[in-house]
Design an enzyme around this catalytic site. Structure first.
Site, short mmCIF file in Angstrom:
data_model
loop_
_atom_site.label_atom_id
_atom_site.label_comp_id
_atom_site.label_asym_id
_atom_site.label_seq_id
_atom_site.Cartn_x
_atom_site.Cartn_y
_atom_site.Cartn_z
N TYR A 17 0.04 -13.56 0.47
CA TYR A 17 0.76 -13.26 -0.91
C TYR A 17 2.03 -12.46 -1.04
O TYR A 17 2.67 -12.07 0.31
CB TYR A 17 0.10 -12.60 -2.07
N ARG A 21 0.44 -1.23 -0.23
CA ARG A 21 0.08 0.48 -0.06
C ARG A 21 0.98 1.18 -0.32
O ARG A 21 0.22 2.48 -0.59
CB ARG A 21 -0.61 0.25 1.43
C1 LIG Z 1 -8.08 -6.04 5.63
C2 LIG Z 1 -8.23 -5.48 4.55
C3 LIG Z 1 -7.64 -6.19 3.46
C4 LIG Z 1 -8.32 -4.58 1.88
N1 LIG Z 1 -7.92 -5.63 1.10
C5 LIG Z 1 -7.50 -4.85 -0.11
C6 LIG Z 1 -7.00 -4.96 -1.44
O1 LIG Z 1 -6.79 -6.52 -1.39
N2 LIG Z 1 -7.74 -4.63 -2.71
C7 LIG Z 1 -8.28 -3.41 -2.89
O2 LIG Z 1 -8.74 -3.26 -3.46
N3 LIG Z 1 -8.56 -2.87 -1.78
C8 LIG Z 1 -8.98 -3.28 -0.32
N4 LIG Z 1 -9.21 -3.25 1.40
C9 LIG Z 1 -9.91 -2.23 0.86
C10 LIG Z 1 -9.02 -0.85 0.67
O3 LIG Z 1 -8.39 -0.14 1.74
C11 LIG Z 1 -10.37 0.96 1.22
O4 LIG Z 1 -11.47 0.25 0.19
C12 LIG Z 1 -9.59 1.65 0.40
O5 LIG Z 1 -7.89 2.40 1.02
C13 LIG Z 1 -10.57 3.26 0.73
O6 LIG Z 1 -9.64 3.84 -0.13
P1 LIG Z 1 -10.54 5.81 0.23
O7 LIG Z 1 -9.07 6.24 -0.37
O8 LIG Z 1 -11.70 5.56 0.27
O9 LIG Z 1 -10.30 6.40 2.11
P2 LIG Z 1 -8.66 5.46 3.30
O10 LIG Z 1 -8.06 4.14 2.39
O11 LIG Z 1 -9.63 5.28 4.33
O12 LIG Z 1 -8.90 6.66 2.59
C14 LIG Z 1 -9.46 8.16 3.97
C15 LIG Z 1 -8.28 9.97 3.91
O13 LIG Z 1 -9.05 10.80 4.76
C16 LIG Z 1 -8.31 10.82 5.65
N5 LIG Z 1 -9.23 11.79 6.23
C17 LIG Z 1 -10.43 10.80 6.75
N6 LIG Z 1 -11.62 11.66 7.25
C18 LIG Z 1 -11.08 13.13 7.80
C19 LIG Z 1 -11.04 14.53 7.76
N7 LIG Z 1 -12.65 14.28 8.61
N8 LIG Z 1 -9.86 15.59 6.86
C20 LIG Z 1 -9.16 15.63 6.63
N9 LIG Z 1 -8.87 14.43 6.04
C21 LIG Z 1 -10.12 13.39 6.39
C22 LIG Z 1 -7.87 10.04 6.29
O14 LIG Z 1 -7.09 9.89 7.44
C23 LIG Z 1 -7.46 9.56 5.05
O15 LIG Z 1 -5.91 9.06 4.79
C24 LIG Z 1 -8.66 -3.75 2.05
C25 LIG Z 1 -9.19 -3.23 3.51
C26 LIG Z 1 -8.99 -4.01 4.67
C27 LIG Z 1 -9.30 -3.63 6.40
#
Ligand SMILES: Cc1cc2nc3c(=O)[nH]c(=O)nc-3n(C[C@H](O)[C@H](O)[C@H](O)COP(=O)(O)OP(=O)(O)OC[C@H]3O[C@@H](n4cnc5c(N)ncnc54)[C@H](O)[C@@H]3O)c2cc1C
Length: 411
Positions: A208, A99
């Site tokens: 993996y 990641r």
């Molecule tokens: C165990 C596990 C394994 C996974 N494996 C996979 C995989 O193999 N492949 C895959 O596609 N997905 C996988 N996922 C899912 C994936 O990690 C998430 O769906 C993805 O990271 C979501 O991305 P996002 O950018 O929407 O949110 P996030 O990654 O949650 O990012 C949100 C960001 O917003 C910031 N933020 C939050 N609130 C505020 C605020 N009020 N003000 C300013 N900043 C804020 C946070 O600090 C963070 O940096 C996995 C998840 C888990 C739990």
């Protein structure tokens, strides 16, 4: 360019937010990313990227083969280590990434396209600007205010924008917890560059290789009745992880013996948001549709969202319709697909965790037969998911050299 001069604030520098920042900035928008953390950092964990997510990275000029290593197969085994089915994947399009490497590439890409990433900016409140003649307003924890033309809420499961659009609601515990760890590889580890999934009653473990095989990723999931800690994740004792998977085969024991530090997540969810946009704001990624990770699609869907949002906005502005029409089109394109993917991921929990021995035996035997007779048909049932290229083969930029993330990759 269609979005020239449009001032867009993206909340959250996760995978979805950074991809959206690059996609929007490459189309001319003036993008500011507001991230609450003091550093752009990631937990030590891996991520599987499938062809639908890889297509978006390519469209953004971020070559996935420079970020991760090719994934050759998904291999399902029972807890004794006996193969249930091994599904060979296509020659390209499936990747195993750290990641931190993906985040580093996306952050570099966002900055290179002109986006500004501002750290220590926790957004506390958002006015969506739904009333006529009023634009959105963001209030940040340091008392600062911003009045951009448009706000993208890529702020994850506990999204502030989701609360502003739909009303505050706490995500619900799904009855599953996940440990995540990265360990150095060792002699005797499986040689194939494949994702192995060991199924047991009420639990499963995925492993993996990462970074050319120097490390191995571990995600171990267990069903639990409740989640007591106040926070959503915490550091756990590696012994607790080892105890939960004690009945698994020697290969799993060897991996778990190497775990020195591990984090435990309570897996929480909201339903897919019924409404993704209000005024000049839109939700994206986990903020709109958090998923259980059992189909490895959360990050892939967030990448798709980022592309479709930028494309829909550009098209509506170019046609003189204003951003509202583009945002509504974005929701109508994305919502049914996110729902379908998330339902499929939820069904996998049941399939992987079968407890009743005769049922488990029957299901694993059926997989073995399918694996012998028509393994491609088993992978083919997900063509609708992995086979979609939301970019339609478009390239918004020449390939950009990807930086290597720094530091020790084991947590
Ligand atoms: C165990 C596990 C394994 C996974 N494996 C996979 C995989 O193999 N492949 C895959 O596609 N997905 C996988 N996922 C899912 C994936 O990690 C998430 O769906 C993805 O990271 C979501 O991305 P996002 O950018 O929407 O949110 P996030 O990654 O949650 O990012 C949100 C960001 O917003 C910031 N933020 C939050 N609130 C505020 C605020 N009020 N003000 C300013 N900043 C804020 C946070 O600090 C963070 O940096 C996995 C998840 C888990 C739990």
């Amino acid at each position: 360019m269609p979005l020239d001069g449009m001032r867009i604030a993206v909340i959250g520098a996760g995978i979805g937010g950074l991809a959206a920042a690059r996609a929007l900035a490459l189309r001319g928008a003036e993008v500011t990313v507001l991230e609450q953390a003091e550093k752009i950092r990631e937990v030590g964990a891996g991520l599987q990227i499938s062809p639908n997510g890889a297509a978006v990275l390519q469209g953004l000029g971020l070559e996935p083969s420079n970020i991760g290593m090719a994934n050759e197969a998904v291999h399902l085994l029972d807890r004794s280590g006996r193969t249930a089915i091994r599904m060979a994947l296509g020659p390209t399009g499936y990747y195993l990434c750290h990641r931190a490497d993906l985040i580093a590439a996306l952050a570099h890409g966002a900055r290179q396209a002109g986006a500004r990433i501002r750290l220590l900016q926790r957004v506390e409140r958002i006015e969506t600007g739904a009333a006529p003649d009023s634009g959105p307003e963001i209030r940040i924890a340091n008392q600062a205010r911003m009045r951009p033309d448009l706000v993208v809420g890529a702020d994850g499961l506990h999204s502030c924008l989701r609360g502003a659009i739909l009303g505050e609601a706490r995500p619900r515990f799904t009855g599953q917890v996940a440990w995540r760890a990265v360990v150095p590889s060792a002699p005797g580890d499986p040689e194939a560059a494949e994702a192995r999934l060991y199924m047991g009653p009420g639990r499963h473990l995925v492993t993996y290789p990462l970074r050319g095989g120097a490390y191995r990723n571990i995600v171990a999931v267990e069903e639990r009745r409740d989640w007591a800690p106040d926070s959503w994740s915490h550091e756990d004792d590696p012994e607790a992880l080892r105890a939960a998977f004690r009945g698994f085969c020697p290969e799993v024991q060897s991996l778990l013996d190497r775990v020195r530090r591990v984090h435990l997540w309570g897996l929480h969810r909201h339903e897919v948001a019924p409404q993704w946009t209000e005024g000049a704001t839109a939700l994206l990624g986990d903020a709109a549709h958090p998923t259980l990770p059992f189909l490895a699609q959360g990050a892939n869907l967030a990448l798709e969202d980022a592309w479709v949002l930028a494309e829909a906005l550009s098209a509506s502005v170019a046609q003189g319709q204003g951003p509202g029409a583009g945002l509504r089109h974005y929701q109508s394109q994305r919502q049914p697909r996110a729902r379908r993917a998330i339902e499929a991921a939820t069904r996998n929990a049941w399939k992987y965790h079968l407890r009743f021995p005769p049922l488990r035996l029957a299901a694993h035997s059926a997989l073995r037969i399918a694996g012998r007779v028509a393994p491609q048909r088993v992978v083919g049932q997900f063509d609708w998911l992995y086979g979609l290229d939301v970019t339609g083969g478009q390239r918004l930029s020449e390939p950009l050299p990807c930086p290597q993330s720094e530091g020790d990759l084991c947590p």
